[in-house]
Design a protein around this motif. Structure first.
Motif, PDB file in Angstrom:
ATOM      1  N   GLN A 238      32.075  50.866   3.771  1.00 42.05           N
ATOM      2  CA  GLN A 238      30.568  50.457   3.980  1.00 42.05           C
ATOM      3  C   GLN A 238      29.843  51.394   4.864  1.00 42.05           C
ATOM      4  O   GLN A 238      28.992  51.690   4.872  1.00 42.05           O
ATOM      5  N   PHE A 239      30.683  52.151   5.822  1.00 37.28           N
ATOM      6  CA  PHE A 239      30.379  53.336   6.570  1.00 37.28           C
ATOM      7  C   PHE A 239      29.669  54.239   5.867  1.00 37.28           C
ATOM      8  O   PHE A 239      28.571  54.906   5.975  1.00 37.28           O
ATOM      9  N   VAL A 240      30.616  54.869   4.954  1.00 40.13           N
ATOM     10  CA  VAL A 240      30.203  55.924   3.831  1.00 40.13           C
ATOM     11  C   VAL A 240      28.827  55.586   3.187  1.00 40.13           C
ATOM     12  O   VAL A 240      27.748  56.282   3.010  1.00 40.13           O
ATOM     13  N   ALA A 241      28.794  54.385   2.446  1.00 40.97           N
ATOM     14  CA  ALA A 241      27.597  53.785   1.876  1.00 40.97           C
ATOM     15  C   ALA A 241      26.601  53.893   2.793  1.00 40.97           C
ATOM     16  O   ALA A 241      25.310  54.365   2.184  1.00 40.97           O
ATOM     17  N   LEU A 242      26.581  53.293   3.950  1.00 41.25           N
ATOM     18  CA  LEU A 242      25.406  53.505   5.042  1.00 41.25           C
ATOM     19  C   LEU A 242      25.032  54.967   5.327  1.00 41.25           C
ATOM     20  O   LEU A 242      23.792  55.123   5.337  1.00 41.25           O
ATOM     21  N   ALA A 243      25.981  55.689   5.458  1.00 39.04           N
ATOM     22  CA  ALA A 243      25.813  57.173   5.736  1.00 39.04           C
ATOM     23  C   ALA A 243      24.981  57.656   4.804  1.00 39.04           C
ATOM     24  O   ALA A 243      24.177  58.649   4.862  1.00 39.04           O
ATOM     25  N   GLU A 244      25.351  57.545   3.622  1.00 34.88           N
ATOM     26  CA  GLU A 244      24.538  58.197   2.232  1.00 34.88           C
ATOM     27  C   GLU A 244      23.230  57.542   2.029  1.00 34.88           C
ATOM     28  O   GLU A 244      22.492  58.321   1.525  1.00 34.88           O
ATOM     29  N   THR A 245      23.217  56.350   2.168  1.00 35.48           N
ATOM     30  CA  THR A 245      21.878  55.653   1.812  1.00 35.48           C
ATOM     31  C   THR A 245      20.803  55.700   3.045  1.00 35.48           C
ATOM     32  O   THR A 245      19.505  55.814   2.697  1.00 35.48           O
ATOM     33  N   GLY A 246      21.404  55.891   4.040  1.00 37.05           N
ATOM     34  CA  GLY A 246      20.452  55.636   5.477  1.00 37.05           C
ATOM     35  C   GLY A 246      19.609  54.319   5.753  1.00 37.05           C
ATOM     36  O   GLY A 246      18.584  54.482   6.385  1.00 37.05           O
ATOM     37  N   ASN A 247      20.162  53.247   5.030  1.00 36.23           N
ATOM     38  CA  ASN A 247      19.368  52.028   5.130  1.00 36.23           C
ATOM     39  C   ASN A 247      20.343  50.940   4.644  1.00 36.23           C
ATOM     40  O   ASN A 247      20.875  51.011   3.806  1.00 36.23           O
ATOM     41  N   PHE A 248      20.276  49.992   5.493  1.00 37.78           N
ATOM     42  CA  PHE A 248      21.293  48.825   5.366  1.00 37.78           C
ATOM     43  C   PHE A 248      21.019  48.004   3.906  1.00 37.78           C
ATOM     44  O   PHE A 248      22.009  47.544   3.484  1.00 37.78           O
ATOM     45  N   HIS A 249      19.594  47.915   3.799  1.00 34.38           N
ATOM     46  CA  HIS A 249      19.137  47.104   2.364  1.00 34.38           C
ATOM     47  C   HIS A 249      19.814  47.878   1.162  1.00 34.38           C
ATOM     48  O   HIS A 249      20.440  47.321   0.398  1.00 34.38           O
ATOM     49  N   ARG A 250      19.578  49.143   1.238  1.00 35.74           N
ATOM     50  CA  ARG A 250      20.011  50.008   0.118  1.00 35.74           C
ATOM     51  C   ARG A 250      21.736  50.230   0.012  1.00 35.74           C
ATOM     52  O   ARG A 250      22.157  49.974  -1.037  1.00 35.74           O
TER      53      ARG A 250
ATOM     54  N   GLY B 132      15.173  52.858   9.282  1.00 34.19           N
ATOM     55  CA  GLY B 132      16.617  52.786   8.841  1.00 34.19           C
ATOM     56  C   GLY B 132      17.598  53.342   9.988  1.00 34.19           C
ATOM     57  O   GLY B 132      17.371  53.016  11.046  1.00 34.19           O
ATOM     58  N   VAL B 133      18.492  54.247   9.443  1.00 31.51           N
ATOM     59  CA  VAL B 133      19.810  54.540  10.374  1.00 31.51           C
ATOM     60  C   VAL B 133      19.703  56.114   9.918  1.00 31.51           C
ATOM     61  O   VAL B 133      19.703  56.499   9.143  1.00 31.51           O
ATOM     62  N   ARG B 134      20.375  56.558  11.227  1.00 35.84           N
ATOM     63  CA  ARG B 134      20.781  57.980  11.005  1.00 35.84           C
ATOM     64  C   ARG B 134      22.224  58.257  11.589  1.00 35.84           C
ATOM     65  O   ARG B 134      22.279  57.327  12.843  1.00 35.84           O
ATOM     66  N   LEU B 135      23.179  59.128  11.359  1.00 36.50           N
ATOM     67  CA  LEU B 135      24.188  59.181  11.898  1.00 36.50           C
ATOM     68  C   LEU B 135      24.092  59.584  13.339  1.00 36.50           C
ATOM     69  O   LEU B 135      23.272  60.538  13.646  1.00 36.50           O
ATOM     70  N   THR B 136      25.088  59.216  14.446  1.00 34.40           N
ATOM     71  CA  THR B 136      25.474  59.955  15.610  1.00 34.40           C
ATOM     72  C   THR B 136      26.074  61.308  15.530  1.00 34.40           C
ATOM     73  O   THR B 136      26.733  61.330  14.423  1.00 34.40           O
ATOM     74  N   GLN B 137      26.209  61.862  16.542  1.00 36.63           N
ATOM     75  CA  GLN B 137      27.252  63.029  16.474  1.00 36.63           C
ATOM     76  C   GLN B 137      28.702  62.322  16.194  1.00 36.63           C
ATOM     77  O   GLN B 137      29.514  63.134  15.183  1.00 36.63           O
ATOM     78  N   ALA B 138      28.973  61.174  16.640  1.00 33.12           N
ATOM     79  CA  ALA B 138      30.381  60.614  16.348  1.00 33.12           C
ATOM     80  C   ALA B 138      30.501  60.208  15.111  1.00 33.12           C
ATOM     81  O   ALA B 138      31.566  60.519  14.262  1.00 33.12           O
TER      82      ALA B 138
ATOM     83  N   VAL C 120      22.342  55.318  14.724  1.00 33.68           N
ATOM     84  CA  VAL C 120      21.196  55.482  15.564  1.00 33.68           C
ATOM     85  C   VAL C 120      20.303  54.703  14.627  1.00 33.68           C
ATOM     86  O   VAL C 120      19.751  54.872  13.509  1.00 33.68           O
ATOM     87  N   ARG C 121      20.138  53.466  15.366  1.00 35.29           N
ATOM     88  CA  ARG C 121      19.108  52.302  14.274  1.00 35.29           C
ATOM     89  C   ARG C 121      17.609  52.415  14.824  1.00 35.29           C
ATOM     90  O   ARG C 121      17.191  52.794  15.764  1.00 35.29           O
ATOM     91  N   THR C 122      16.798  52.707  13.577  1.00 39.46           N
ATOM     92  CA  THR C 122      15.328  52.906  13.754  1.00 39.46           C
ATOM     93  C   THR C 122      14.514  52.200  12.943  1.00 39.46           C
ATOM     94  O   THR C 122      15.242  51.318  12.255  1.00 39.46           O
TER      95      THR C 122
END
Length: 296
Positions: free
Chosen positions: A8-20, A54-60, A49-51
């Motif tokens: 789920q983490f990888v999918a969200l990082a790659e799509t940048g959007n919870f819906h996708r 969508g979302v973008r990854l933090t440094q962590a 970071v939620r916007t």
């Protein structure tokens, strides 16, 4: 943290959007949001970071993404390896063999098996038939190429692969060397080299029986475990011997191999593939399949 959360983490990082990401994962968006939040709580740091867009990854999150992908890749490899082993296409196979199997059988069987099943590693152990069968019953070996007939019962089955018979091995300077065949009784006065009964009981017992059927008890002056060693001792002039005819495949100008004219019919011997009666390993089944093809 589990593999599902990493996916789920990888999918969200790659799509940048919870819906996708939810669509890719074939799940609803609210459970995905809850799962990502639980993952961040478990790690003790935000991963995104939620916007409003969508979302973008933090440094962590950036730091974790590479290792998350690696973990998923290795998990997939482990699953594939387990399934391949379960279907008999990966893993290792421990096979014992008697020395005389190297004359003809192993050079045919090993290349055929490796060509058919390159993912299975063959681990070969040279030994005697008695030791191979004992280790087979102790599950220290998966299969074994042994001499038959076997004189005692056990928890194994045999697939005959090579049929053979005894021939007389005599030194090239022997008075018998010019013959093509010999009555075994003619060797009654010669010193014999034989297998020891403790280590190679099958061949020793059959050879003794042949001599007794010919009307004499052989005078055994030397013992050796391997057929190759017995032939070398005959070459050294220490005596004569009864050996499987397959030994004659390797030309030795200092040893003559004579067919037994009597007693007839000669005792049949050979090499068989032994496997545990209770074995259901797919790798063993693959070896049996290849062995039957090689023999055919």
């Amino acid at each position: 943290m589990d593999l599902r959360q990493l996916q789920q983490f990888v999918a969200l990082a790659e799509t940048g959007n919870f819906h996708r990401a939810a669509e890719r994962l074939h799940m609803a968006q609210p459970p995905l949001s809850i799962s990502i939040r639980k993952l961040e709580d478990a790690l003790g740091t935000p991963l995104f970071v939620r916007t409003s867009r969508g979302v973008r990854l933090t440094q962590a999150g950036e730091a974790a993404l590479h290792d998350a992908r690696r973990a998923l890749f290795h998990a997939g490899q482990a699953r594939a390896a387990a399934l391949a082993a379960a279907h008999g296409e990966r893993g290792a196979l421990r096979v014992g063999f008697v020395g005389s199997a190297t004359y003809a059988l192993l050079p045919k069987l090993i290349p055929a098996f490796r060509a058919a099943h390159p993912g299975i590693e063959l681990i070969l152990h040279e030994s005697t038939s008695a030791s191979i069968l004992d280790r087979l019953e102790r599950h220290q070996l998966d299969a074994g190429l042994v001499r038959f007939p076997i004189l005692h019962s056990g928890g194994y089955t045999l697939m005959p692969l090579e049929n053979d018979e005894f021939v007389a091995a005599v030194p090239a300077d022997s008075r018998f060397a010019e013959r093509d065949a010999i009555a075994l009784k003619a060797l009654a006065g010669e010193p014999f080299i034989m297998h020891p009964s403790a280590e190679v009981p099958n061949l020793q017992a059959i050879a003794m029986l042949l001599c007794q059927q010919a009307g004499f008890v052989p005078r055994v002056t030397q013992e050796a475990v391997q057929v190759q060693t017995i032939v070398s001792l005959v070459e050294s002039g220490l005596g004569v011997a009864l050996v499987p005819s397959v030994a004659a495949r390797y030309i030795n100008r200092r040893v003559r191999f004579l067919r037994l004219a009597s007693p007839r019919p000669a005792a049949r011997i050979g090499i068989a593939l032994a496997t545990s009666t209770d074995s259901d390993d797919r790798q063993v089944q693959r070896l049996l399949e290849v062995a039957s093809t090689v023999v055919a």
